[in-house]
Design an enzyme around this catalytic site. Structure first.
Site, mmCIF file in Angstrom:
data_model
loop_
_atom_site.group_PDB
_atom_site.id
_atom_site.type_symbol
_atom_site.label_atom_id
_atom_site.label_comp_id
_atom_site.label_asym_id
_atom_site.label_seq_id
_atom_site.Cartn_x
_atom_site.Cartn_y
_atom_site.Cartn_z
ATOM 1 N N ARG A 1 -13.621 62.024 78.079
ATOM 2 C CA ARG A 1 -13.935 61.491 79.283
ATOM 3 C C ARG A 1 -14.581 62.763 80.139
ATOM 4 N NH1 ARG A 1 -11.469 56.800 79.969
ATOM 5 N NH2 ARG A 1 -11.716 56.679 81.978
ATOM 6 N N LYS B 1 -9.675 52.877 88.646
ATOM 7 C CA LYS B 1 -10.150 51.916 89.253
ATOM 8 C C LYS B 1 -8.933 51.248 90.335
ATOM 9 C CE LYS B 1 -12.953 49.829 85.792
ATOM 10 N NZ LYS B 1 -13.446 48.823 84.683
ATOM 11 N N GLU C 1 -16.550 46.680 81.379
ATOM 12 C CA GLU C 1 -15.776 45.390 81.635
ATOM 13 C C GLU C 1 -16.078 44.954 82.992
ATOM 14 O OE1 GLU C 1 -11.438 45.847 80.693
ATOM 15 O OE2 GLU C 1 -11.077 43.845 81.429
HETATM 16 P P1 ATP Z 1 -10.647 49.736 82.306
HETATM 17 O O1 ATP Z 1 -9.016 50.706 82.372
HETATM 18 O O2 ATP Z 1 -10.668 48.710 83.234
HETATM 19 O O3 ATP Z 1 -10.794 49.588 81.041
HETATM 20 P P2 ATP Z 1 -12.651 52.007 82.193
HETATM 21 O O4 ATP Z 1 -13.071 52.892 83.025
HETATM 22 O O5 ATP Z 1 -12.468 52.197 80.853
HETATM 23 O O6 ATP Z 1 -11.424 51.118 82.929
HETATM 24 P P3 ATP Z 1 -14.775 50.133 81.402
HETATM 25 O O7 ATP Z 1 -15.645 48.863 82.007
HETATM 26 O O8 ATP Z 1 -13.889 49.540 80.252
HETATM 27 O O9 ATP Z 1 -13.943 50.920 82.329
HETATM 28 O O10 ATP Z 1 -15.594 51.376 80.532
HETATM 29 C C1 ATP Z 1 -17.071 51.107 80.113
HETATM 30 C C2 ATP Z 1 -17.170 52.320 79.367
HETATM 31 O O11 ATP Z 1 -17.311 53.375 80.089
HETATM 32 C C3 ATP Z 1 -16.158 52.804 78.358
HETATM 33 O O12 ATP Z 1 -16.930 52.702 76.995
HETATM 34 C C4 ATP Z 1 -15.453 53.690 78.652
HETATM 35 O O13 ATP Z 1 -15.037 54.819 77.583
HETATM 36 C C5 ATP Z 1 -16.579 54.502 79.556
HETATM 37 N N1 ATP Z 1 -15.864 55.343 80.458
HETATM 38 C C6 ATP Z 1 -15.029 54.866 81.548
HETATM 39 N N2 ATP Z 1 -14.794 55.976 82.012
HETATM 40 C C7 ATP Z 1 -15.273 57.035 81.680
HETATM 41 C C8 ATP Z 1 -15.187 58.534 82.149
HETATM 42 N N3 ATP Z 1 -14.617 59.149 82.887
HETATM 43 N N4 ATP Z 1 -16.155 59.322 81.225
HETATM 44 C C9 ATP Z 1 -16.851 58.802 80.149
HETATM 45 N N5 ATP Z 1 -16.959 57.533 79.967
HETATM 46 C C10 ATP Z 1 -16.073 56.738 80.730
HETATM 47 MG MG MG Z 2 -12.108 50.214 79.426
#
Ligand code: ATP
Ligand code: MG
Length: 591
Positions: free
Chosen positions: A289, A299, A54
């Protein structure tokens, strides 16, 4: 990762052993996604993955994991991976984030181009189709317009132990819902007045199936579609459809989406049956994760560090953002290595920061050019070295394992006044100290080798009025030069580095360390700011080997005995480098 109980040793998981690879290999064998074509009639690979950020912030080390998993699977199974921006939330998203995300994924070494073109997508490009499909769902009585207030909706949603209540609008006619939906689109209503919900089951034990919202009113400007829309599709509705429109086969995400999978499947089933989507539709798979000790990845909390000036911006080298890690000097290869090693599992756990740092040392050790740098300077005066004269010295640029080890040389002169490290002299040596110490009544001063130069013997030192040592004195042995025959006659236990004062390059060096002293700085709602490491950044003036004046931004070196350093990509200038310490040579954190 499996544990070998016979010897208590945990072998690293081979790259092929994770459960996602198992699923993909089974699908390949069965031809589950064989024979598909894209809209131009071109054959589609059997493995199509995507990384769907996002654009509402900077990517961090956790995202790197997801990038490596998704792009890595595509690479290893002759597939392709799309970069797709899931940009359904106009208020929080900005072009700036799109640009930095693109940059970071490229920097990590991945690409979304293949022989069929660029696979860079935006969910917002599907807004027309998403709208059309929502109209279909309403017409087919799979969705309805709900006109409850947000509070009523929340109250009627029920709870984990308590079933929800049907909305009083749930059974309004499809024609009425459709009319309202069109008027929502036309801008007749205010934010929150109506919402479109899938008609599933208000009693479902899975809260995500209690008539989830699929469209909402938001009178907001979108960074790509401008003011064209005042209704926006929900993430959980958009995501499966975007996957299907892009012919994704394996939609890999993190575990928190596990409970959303039934809705993912519901959407694709209903729209697939209506002929909107190519079959077989994508499937969602979840893995845990990446959590790294000493690191926070929320974030919101990272933004707080930036907004409150605790760090110097999103790309501060102490930040776990990819822009920060890059500036710190981590290599894309070391991050890929680290992500591969940490494996893909379904169990939550913490990975120690030292394994990320270890991967970096492993990557850089065989390839980083070496250089001398004195970080905490103390003068060493060679009293029997002729004043004003120099002797040329040289050393290999590369470590022994490197193919250019014997041929690439760096040159630096020695003179009668040198910078050495303060810690390489002790007025009263402790047991086992083999570096410089002065003579006593019954013992001569110590002898050490000045690396790539001569052997010297300590003869004394100067102190100022406060008792601080200001200079160390020594004599040198002219026949002891490294690389000459005579050098073999001198057996010394100490070996120290140095820079000629008259030739040294004075430079700003930033000594970075971990941002937090607590391995779990924000666990259990703790105040993460209480765990800030006050020594995470120290700016010093150091003396460097003269050749380093030519360092270009992002050139990396091993400063011998100190660690790996990188010329800062923003502040370093030709002739005036600024270095960041990426990591020390040895791990000082694990005890
Ligand atoms: P938000 O809370 O804003 O959604 P987010 O960290 O999930 O934050 P995104 O931009 O939605 O951010 O994440 C993009 C991709 O990265 C998603 O598929 C998410 O699952 C993956 N991702 C985010 N944080 C991790 C992590 N710590 N380990 C592995 N994958 C991650
Ligand atoms: Mg997300």
């Amino acid at each position: 990762m499996s544990t070998d109980h016979t010897n208590g040793h945990t072998p690293p998981a081979p790259a092929s052993s994770n459960f996602l690879r198992g699923i993909i290999e089974t699908d390949l064998t069965a031809g589950a996604y064989a024979g598909r074509q894209d809209s131009q009639g071109q054959p589609l690979p059997q493995v199509v993955t995507r990384f769907p950020p996002e654009p509402n912030g900077y990517l961090h080390i956790g995202h790197a994991k997801s990038i490596c998993v998704n792009f890595g699977l595509a690479r290893d199974y002759a597939g392709r991976c799309h970069l797709r921006f899931d940009d359904t939330n106009p208020e929080k998203e900005e072009q700036e984030y799109v640009d930095t995300i693109i940059d970071s994924v490229r920097w990590l070494g991945f690409d979304w181009k293949d022989s069929t073109g660029e696979h860079l997508y935006f969910a917002s490009n599907y807004f027309d189709k998403l709208y059309e499909m929502a109209e279909y769902l309403i017409t087919a009585d799979f969705a309805y317009v709900d006109s409850q207030s947000a509070e009523e909706m929340a109250a009627n949603r029920g709870n984990f132990g308590e079933v929800g209540k049907d909305s009083p609008f749930r059974n309004r006619s499809a024609a009425e819902s459709l009319d309202l939906f069109r008027r929502m689109k036309a801008g007749e209503f205010k934010d929150g007045e109506h919402i479109v919900r899938a008609k599933i089951d208000m009693a479902s034990p899975n809260m995500n199936l209690r008539d989830p919202a699929i469209y909402r009113i938001r009178h907001a400007h979108h960074h790509r579609t401008g003011d064209k829309w005042c209704i926006y599709p929900m993430y959980d509705y958009t995501h499966p459809i975007s996957d299907a429109l892009e012919n994704i086969s394996h939609s890999v995400c993190t575990l928190e989406f596990q409970d959303h999978r039934p809705f993912y499947d519901w959407i694709l089933e209903h729209l697939g049956n209506a002929g909107f989507l190519q079959k077989p539709v994508p499937h969602q798979y979840e893995f845990s994760r990446l959590n790294v000790t000493y690191v926070i990845t929320s974030k919101r909390k990272l933004r707080q560090l930036v907004d409150e000036g605790i760090v110097d911006g999103w790309d501060d080298p102490r930040m776990p953002t990819l822009v920060g890690i890059r500036r710190r000097g981590f290599t894309p290869d070391s991050i890929q290595l680290f992500c591969d090693r940490t494996g893909v599992t379904k169990s939550d756990g913490w990975i120690d920061m030292s394994s990320l740092e270890g991967a970096l040392r492993e990557d850089l050790d065989p390839k980083a050019p070496r250089a001398s740098a004195v970080l905490r300077p103390l003068k060493l005066i060679i009293d029997n070295f002729p004043a004003g004269e120099t002797v040329a010295c040289h050393a290999p640029v590369y470590p022994p394992a490197h193919p250019e080890h014997a041929t690439a040389l760096r040159h630096f002169p020695i003179s009668n006044t040198l910078w050495i490290e303060q810690e390489d002299f002790m007025e009263t040596p402790v047991k086992g100290y083999f570096r410089l110490f002065p003579p006593t009544a019954d013992k001569p001063g110590s002898r050490v080798r000045l690396r790539h130069g001569f052997v010297v013997e300590c003869t004394g030192f100067d102190k100022d009025a406060d008792g601080k040592v200001t200079a160390v004195h020594c004599t040198y042995f002219p026949d002891s030069k490294s690389g000459t025959e005579g050098s073999a006659n001198y057996k010394v236990k100490g070996n120290i580095h140095w820079i000629s004062v008259a030739h040294a390059l004075e430079a700003e060096v930033r000594l970075y360390d971990r941002l937090f002293t607590d391995p779990h700085p924000d666990a259990g709602g703790k105040d993460f700011k209480a765990a800030l490491n006050p020594d995470a950044k120290e700016v010093i003036t150091a003396y460097l080997e003269p050749g380093l004046k030519d360092a270009k931004p992002e050139d990396r070196y091993q400063f011998e005995r100190h660690g790996y350093f990188i010329a800062d990509r923003i502040d370093s200038q030709p002739g005036k480098p600024v270095f960041n310490r990426t990591v020390t040579l040895k791990d000082g954190w694990s005890k």
